[in-house]
Structure formats: C-alpha cells, structure tokens
Design an enzyme around this catalytic site. Sequence first.
Site, PDB file in Angstrom:
ATOM      1  CD  GLN A 179     -20.574  40.180  25.136  1.00 45.58           C
ATOM      2  OE1 GLN A 179     -19.424  40.572  25.048  1.00 45.58           O
ATOM      3  NE2 GLN A 179     -21.571  40.965  25.494  1.00 45.58           N
ATOM      4  CE1 TYR A 236     -15.058  44.569  18.386  1.00 49.21           C
ATOM      5  CE2 TYR A 236     -16.876  44.369  19.921  1.00 49.21           C
ATOM      6  CZ  TYR A 236     -15.631  44.861  19.604  1.00 49.21           C
ATOM      7  OH  TYR A 236     -14.952  45.634  20.508  1.00 49.21           O
ATOM      8  NE  ARG A 255     -24.052  44.574  24.853  1.00 43.01           N
ATOM      9  CZ  ARG A 255     -23.198  45.222  25.631  1.00 43.01           C
ATOM     10  NH1 ARG A 255     -21.896  44.994  25.522  1.00 43.01           N
ATOM     11  NH2 ARG A 255     -23.622  46.071  26.526  1.00 43.01           N
ATOM     12  NE  ARG A 295     -18.829  53.060  30.172  1.00 43.86           N
ATOM     13  CZ  ARG A 295     -19.154  53.954  29.244  1.00 43.86           C
ATOM     14  NH1 ARG A 295     -18.253  54.831  28.832  1.00 43.86           N
ATOM     15  NH2 ARG A 295     -20.363  53.970  28.718  1.00 43.86           N
TER      16      ARG A 295
END
Length: 319
Positions: A61, A144, A192, A288
């Site tokens: 990424q 971001y 993304r 997760r």
Amino acid sequence: MVHLGSRAVGGAGIVFTEAAAVEPRGRISQLDLGIWKDEHVEMLARVNRFVEAQGSCAALQLAHAGRKGSVGPPWDRVRGWVEPANGGWVPVAPTAEKDMPHYPVPHALERSEIAEMVRAFADATRRADAAGFAIVEIHAAHGYLLHEFLSPLSNQRTDDYGGSYENRIRFLLETTDAVRATWPERKPLFLRLSAVDWCDGGWSIEDSVELARRLRAHGVDVIDVTSAGIGRSPLESAAQAPLYQVPFSERIRNDAKVKTMAVGLINNGKDAESVIAQGRADLVAIGRKTLGDPYFPYRAAHEIGADLAWPRQYRRALV
C-alpha cells in the site's frame, strides 16, 4: 517476515503490507513502514519471496499520511503530535489550517511540492516492483494526504488543486497516472478510496462513483472501498455494524463498472462469501479478524464448505 509471513501460511490469497510511506514525512508515526529509498528494497524482497512461496500474492500500500503524520505509535501514551525536537516533523496538507485538535498547523504544499510528491509515488512504485510485489495499492482514504485533497472539508485551496470537483481530484489523477506508467502493465493496480466522509458537505458516494469511472480509465483495476477519516462523525458511529460499508462497494461496482474490494466488519466466512456471491464486490479484505487469528481463511473456508488444504506440516494434527 513473521507478521506478513504468518498470514500467507494462514491461507490469505493476498497479503497487504501496512501503509508504506513514499517519503519520511508520509509516515503516520516514526515506526511506520517506508519505501522512500532503495535500501528498503532488499528486506521487502526477502519477505515477499516467503509470502509467495506459501501461495499468496504480496501487495504493498503506497501512502502518505499528510496532516495526520508525526504522531506517537498507537501503543504509546503520547497520542498527539510528536514535535521535531523529539524526532517528529511538520505535517503537510492541501492548506495550512488547524482543523484537528492536538495537531499543529500543517505546511500547505506548493505546486512544485505537489509535483515532487507525484514523483515520490512513482519512485516508490519502481521500488515496489524491484522488491517483487505482485500488487500495489494507492492509499487515497482515511483522511490521509490524497483524501485530504479530494474532500471539500479539508481542501480550501484556491488554485487548480482546490475548489471545484475537477480541481480537487487532479492530484490523485496525476499520482495515478505516474504510478500506472511506472508499474508493469501485467500487474494489477488497486486504489483505496473513502466512499463517503459521513459529514455534511463532505465527499459523497456520488463523488466516488464518478471518480471510480475516471480511475478505471486511468488504469486502476480495483477500487478498495472503505469510508471516513476526514473527521469524526456520529453518523458513521451509528452505522457501524457487520457489512456496513458493503453497500458503497456495491454501488461503485455497479455504477462505475469497475471491480471492487469490500472491507469493514466482515467477520466470518459466510458473510464474506455472501458479498461475492451476491455480486456486491469482487474481493473481500479482512483486517482486524486476521490480526487476532492468522488462520482465519481456513476457518472461513470450513464455514462455507470449501476445501482449503492446511499446510502439510499441520495437516496431520488438524484434519
């Protein structure tokens, strides 16, 4: 090696790194992964060889934290900005406005610095290819840097990188073009995207659908559909439930005619399989759940009656 390698041994089809900074200021904390210099390639290549030897694809990424950079790691008691005197730095952003508590006023990128940033993404892409990654993903989500340019809530520029929708998406399209030109055509490019900001006046699903159409034309193969990150919203908190982000993936997939990857509170094999079977996404990302259980893919396969062979070293004890 152990962290990513264990997910490959655990049966994941694709193993993504954490966000990898394309320049030192692009880290969230001092301890983040980076790919801003050639010296990073050798060790990443070693990890990738192991990941692929287990039958998984290695993916990276590409990221820049923007105004969310220079904070302490999440397990540290220092939760705010880390000052330059303590090893931190001044974060960068589209505009120099203090709109986040416990953060300084960020440095607003000049036009020349935006061009340098585009080159940094391209250089990082070249290194990712040299390290043997099979997939790269541009991180344009979660508040971001690239997302900060997209959202009208965080981009108050008055030049041709701010204001109108066309201007706010310009930086991302230039970055995508630079990455795609550097990344081998045979290798997939993911991106993304936060589908919505969950805030009034913010980035919307309609904005995302239109952007996804354009990104497909610019060589993006898969949109990794997440949401939020610009600010805290009670709307998102109220909506969080298993599969709560899947409708965004479905909408982008159907309306923009592009492959999507769904993510967010997908906690079992049956739910993951239903997303694919119902045509709501082409891939499912599990985060997760696999942090707590590296062998989640095997358990998910068992839930849906799929035959996924355990590693031969384990098979005698488990089958």
